[in-house]
Design a protein around this motif. Structure first.
Motif, PDB file in Angstrom:
ATOM      1  N   ILE A  77      35.102  29.754  31.434  1.00  0.00           N
ATOM      2  CA  ILE A  77      34.560  30.127  32.744  1.00  0.00           C
ATOM      3  C   ILE A  77      33.658  28.999  33.217  1.00  0.00           C
ATOM      4  O   ILE A  77      32.724  28.622  32.515  1.00  0.00           O
ATOM      5  CB  ILE A  77      33.767  31.443  32.660  1.00  0.00           C
ATOM      6  N   VAL A  78      33.943  28.442  34.400  1.00  0.00           N
ATOM      7  CA  VAL A  78      33.084  27.390  34.945  1.00  0.00           C
ATOM      8  C   VAL A  78      32.521  27.835  36.291  1.00  0.00           C
ATOM      9  O   VAL A  78      32.996  28.811  36.876  1.00  0.00           O
ATOM     10  CB  VAL A  78      33.838  26.046  35.111  1.00  0.00           C
ATOM     11  N   GLY A  79      31.497  27.115  36.764  1.00  0.00           N
ATOM     12  CA  GLY A  79      30.869  27.471  38.042  1.00  0.00           C
ATOM     13  C   GLY A  79      29.522  28.133  37.838  1.00  0.00           C
ATOM     14  O   GLY A  79      29.260  29.192  38.396  1.00  0.00           O
ATOM     15  N   ASN A 135      37.327  29.727  37.580  1.00  0.00           N
ATOM     16  CA  ASN A 135      36.327  28.973  38.342  1.00  0.00           C
ATOM     17  C   ASN A 135      35.650  29.921  39.327  1.00  0.00           C
ATOM     18  O   ASN A 135      36.314  30.620  40.088  1.00  0.00           O
ATOM     19  CB  ASN A 135      36.996  27.817  39.093  1.00  0.00           C
ATOM     20  N   LEU A 136      34.318  29.948  39.284  1.00  0.00           N
ATOM     21  CA  LEU A 136      33.573  30.774  40.222  1.00  0.00           C
ATOM     22  C   LEU A 136      32.997  29.864  41.292  1.00  0.00           C
ATOM     23  O   LEU A 136      32.139  29.033  41.023  1.00  0.00           O
ATOM     24  CB  LEU A 136      32.443  31.516  39.489  1.00  0.00           C
ATOM     25  N   GLU A 141      34.294  33.209  45.175  1.00  0.00           N
ATOM     26  CA  GLU A 141      35.733  33.202  44.985  1.00  0.00           C
ATOM     27  C   GLU A 141      36.010  33.017  43.498  1.00  0.00           C
ATOM     28  O   GLU A 141      35.481  32.092  42.896  1.00  0.00           O
ATOM     29  CB  GLU A 141      36.328  32.033  45.781  1.00  0.00           C
ATOM     30  N   VAL A 142      36.814  33.921  42.940  1.00  0.00           N
ATOM     31  CA  VAL A 142      37.191  33.806  41.528  1.00  0.00           C
ATOM     32  C   VAL A 142      38.592  33.213  41.484  1.00  0.00           C
ATOM     33  O   VAL A 142      39.549  33.841  41.933  1.00  0.00           O
ATOM     34  CB  VAL A 142      37.190  35.186  40.845  1.00  0.00           C
ATOM     35  N   ALA A 149      45.623  32.185  40.817  1.00  0.00           N
ATOM     36  CA  ALA A 149      45.352  33.373  41.638  1.00  0.00           C
ATOM     37  C   ALA A 149      43.914  33.344  42.120  1.00  0.00           C
ATOM     38  O   ALA A 149      43.045  32.766  41.466  1.00  0.00           O
ATOM     39  CB  ALA A 149      45.596  34.632  40.824  1.00  0.00           C
ATOM     40  N   LYS A 150      43.679  33.961  43.279  1.00  0.00           N
ATOM     41  CA  LYS A 150      42.322  34.002  43.841  1.00  0.00           C
ATOM     42  C   LYS A 150      41.928  35.438  44.153  1.00  0.00           C
ATOM     43  O   LYS A 150      42.722  36.193  44.716  1.00  0.00           O
ATOM     44  CB  LYS A 150      42.259  33.203  45.140  1.00  0.00           C
ATOM     45  N   VAL A 151      40.698  35.796  43.782  1.00  0.00           N
ATOM     46  CA  VAL A 151      40.168  37.131  44.069  1.00  0.00           C
ATOM     47  C   VAL A 151      38.751  36.925  44.583  1.00  0.00           C
ATOM     48  O   VAL A 151      38.048  36.019  44.121  1.00  0.00           O
ATOM     49  CB  VAL A 151      40.136  37.990  42.783  1.00  0.00           C
TER      50      VAL A 151
END
Ligand SMILES: Nc1ncnc2c1ncn2[C@@H]1O[C@H](COP(=O)(O)OP(=O)(O)O)[C@@H](O)[C@H]1O
Ligand SMILES: [Mg+2]
Length: 507
Positions: A33-35, A67-68, A19-20, A3-5
């Motif tokens: 959590i990466v990025g 992923n951020l 973009e999460v 999913a993307k938020v």
């Protein structure tokens, strides 16, 4: 499932879309959590899990990866909690995420309620310019976000209510458009010029300063009213325009200093930091760079009382924003940040450590060398940046006890506003806002003087041993004085008054 938020990061005063992406895969339950998240963002996983379970929703027992993106942008702060939570719920098929034209911003507490974050106004501005149409923020931050035109802002109390909204069960009503912008209540200022007795010369100097945006230094014995005069300054400056108010509010939003009762700052800032302030406190900086006092004074007044007591290193760094740039650049390991710093500097000092050097009544107890050492604490180049030097002598008894009121600030402000209006037309289409901002080219274009004026200037140059910079300053100030008199040309009396505001003593 993936999913993307969308959410937003903040770099100085600028926002950046983030973009999460959340992936739910089979495996041992975990959340990574990466990025480039910093420690606060990493801790997000704990808050998100508790918030989801405490909201009566299902936390997927699976291997979760967040992923951020973009990955090379450093992520700080707690505003990622809410988008991560929504991403997890979407990836585990408990709801459909909002479409790609919406941003979600907010910190979660363990019980699932949504908390305030800093810098919502700059994030909302960015969202608008990137074509985003909807914004989900905490109820506390919603009025601030709604200052940006053309965005639908949803005030979110809790994760639960946002989920119901996205599931289409219970729709959150959007926030009213642009609150507070049309409130035409006159801001009130604590000190009015009419309550200050005597000091006509200093009041006139402040009027000129306000009309042209000139930096001003007041020198005089203790108790003469220097602090009082400086505090009257915001009341004679023009009211903030809506654009200026938004500019100021952006800075306060990032500094987390917005008053709780209003989303928009309508008062011209007046900042009066104590002389013990740290370098970072004055110019900005710190591990998570915050705007310093010079940025908090953006579009307003920075008042440095007891100027020689300030750390000389900090004072020297003021030289850049005082002239030309009107912004401050803070360098740090991850690249430089810029904050706006277009302020008017008002400074006050005693002429010597005891305060009575040159006083006609009380004798000064300082030796000559002490006096000159005290005055040398302010470097020549810094001193040179003050357009107006004004002596504020003690007020005598008769004046002080005079019951008659002087001219009110509102009357002075009217003249200042008229003079500023002329400058707005003069500088339309350029980045200049007032006469004080003029460079050599503009001085040549707008500050022509006649023959009489030229000979006065020649004599003053020789007698006062003025630098080329001082010469330009006199012309700019004379331009302001002519503007106050609604005069197209700079005439000899205007120049004569401007020359008066140069320092008499060589300091
Ligand atoms: N010109 C003045 N008119 C009215 N009150 C004054 C005046 N000058 C000084 N005062 C009184 O003296 C106090 C100290 O003045 P202040 O502005 O702090 O002096 P300074 O900063 O020059 O040392 C003020 O709070 C005010 O009560
Ligand atoms: Mg004082």
């Amino acid at each position: 499932m993936l999913a993307k938020v969308l959410t937003c990061a903040l770099i100085g005063l600028e926002g950046a879309i983030v973009e999460v992406e959340v992936d739910v895969a089979r495996g041992l339950p975990s959340l990574t959590i990466v990025g480039l998240p910093n420690a606060t963002v990493k801790e997000s996983s704990e808050r998100v899990r508790s918030a989801i379970t405490n909201s009566g929703l299902r936390y997927p027992l699976a291997r979760l990866t967040v992923n951020l993106a973009p990955a090379d942008l450093r992520k700080e702060g707690s505003a990622y909690d809410l988008p991560i939570a929504v991403g997890i719920l979407a990836a585990s098929e408990q709801l459909f995420p909002p479409d790609e034209r919406a941003l979600i911003i907010g910190e979660l507490s363990l019980d699932g309620s949504v908390r305030h974050v800093n810098g919502v106004l700059p994030m909302a501005s960015l969202a608008r310019s990137e074509g985003i149409t909807a914004l989900y923020v905490s109820s506390q931050d919603a009025p601030e976000a709604a200052l940006v035109e053309g965005l639908t802002v949803y005030p979110v109390d809790s994760l639960r209510s946002l989920v119901s909204h996205l599931q289409g069960l219970e729709v959150i009503p959007p926030c009213d458009l642009r609150p507070g912008l049309d409130a035409d209540a006159e801001p009130s200022y604590e000190i009015d010029l009419q309550d200050i007795k005597g000091q006509e010369h200093a009041k006139r100097a402040l009027e000129v300063a306000a009309a042209g945006g000139h930096h001003t230094l007041m020198v005089g014995p203790p108790g003469a009213g220097k602090t009082l005069l400086a505090r009257a300054m915001p009341g004679i400056l023009p009211h903030l325009t809506v654009e200026e108010a938004l500019d100021v509010t952006r800075v306060y939003s990032v500094a987390d200093m917005l008053p709780s009762d209003t989303p928009l700052i309508r008062h011209r800032p007046f900042r009066a930091p104590h002389h013990t302030i740290s370098h970072a406190g004055l110019v900005g900086g710190g591990r998570w760079p915050r705007p310093g006092e010079i940025s908090l004074a953006h579009r307003g007044v920075l008042f440095l009382d007891e100027l020689p007591e300030f750390d000389s290193r900090s004072l020297e760094t003021l030289r850049q924003p005082l002239e030309g740039q009107r912004q401050v650049t803070i360098s740090r390991a991850l690249g430089a940040l810029t904050f706006p710093a277009n302020f008017m500097l008002i400074a006050a000092m005693n002429p010597c450590p005891c305060g009575y050097y040159g006083d006609p009544v009380r004798e000064c107890t300082c030796s000559t060398s002490v006096v000159s050492r005290y005055q040398r604490r302010i470097s020549g180049p810094l001193l040179d940046r003050f357009d107006i030097h004004v002596e504020v002598p003690r007020v005598d008894y008769d004046k002080l006890t005079d019951e008659r009121l002087g001219e009110p600030s509102a009357a002075v402000r009217e003249r200042v506003e008229a003079a500023r209006e002329g400058q707005r037309q003069r500088f339309a289409g350029t980045s200049l806002t007032s006469n004080a901002d003029m460079g050599p080219a503009e001085v040549r274009q707008f500050c022509a003087v006649d023959e009489g004026g030229k000979s006065l200037l020649r004599a003053a140059m020789q007698q006062l041993q003025m630098s080329a910079r001082a010469y330009h300053r006199i012309l700019k100030m004379a331009r302001t004085i002519a503007d106050l008199a609604s005069s197209e040309c700079i005439e000899t009396p205007h120049l004569a008054e401007a020359i008066q505001y140069r320092p008499r003593r060589q300091m």
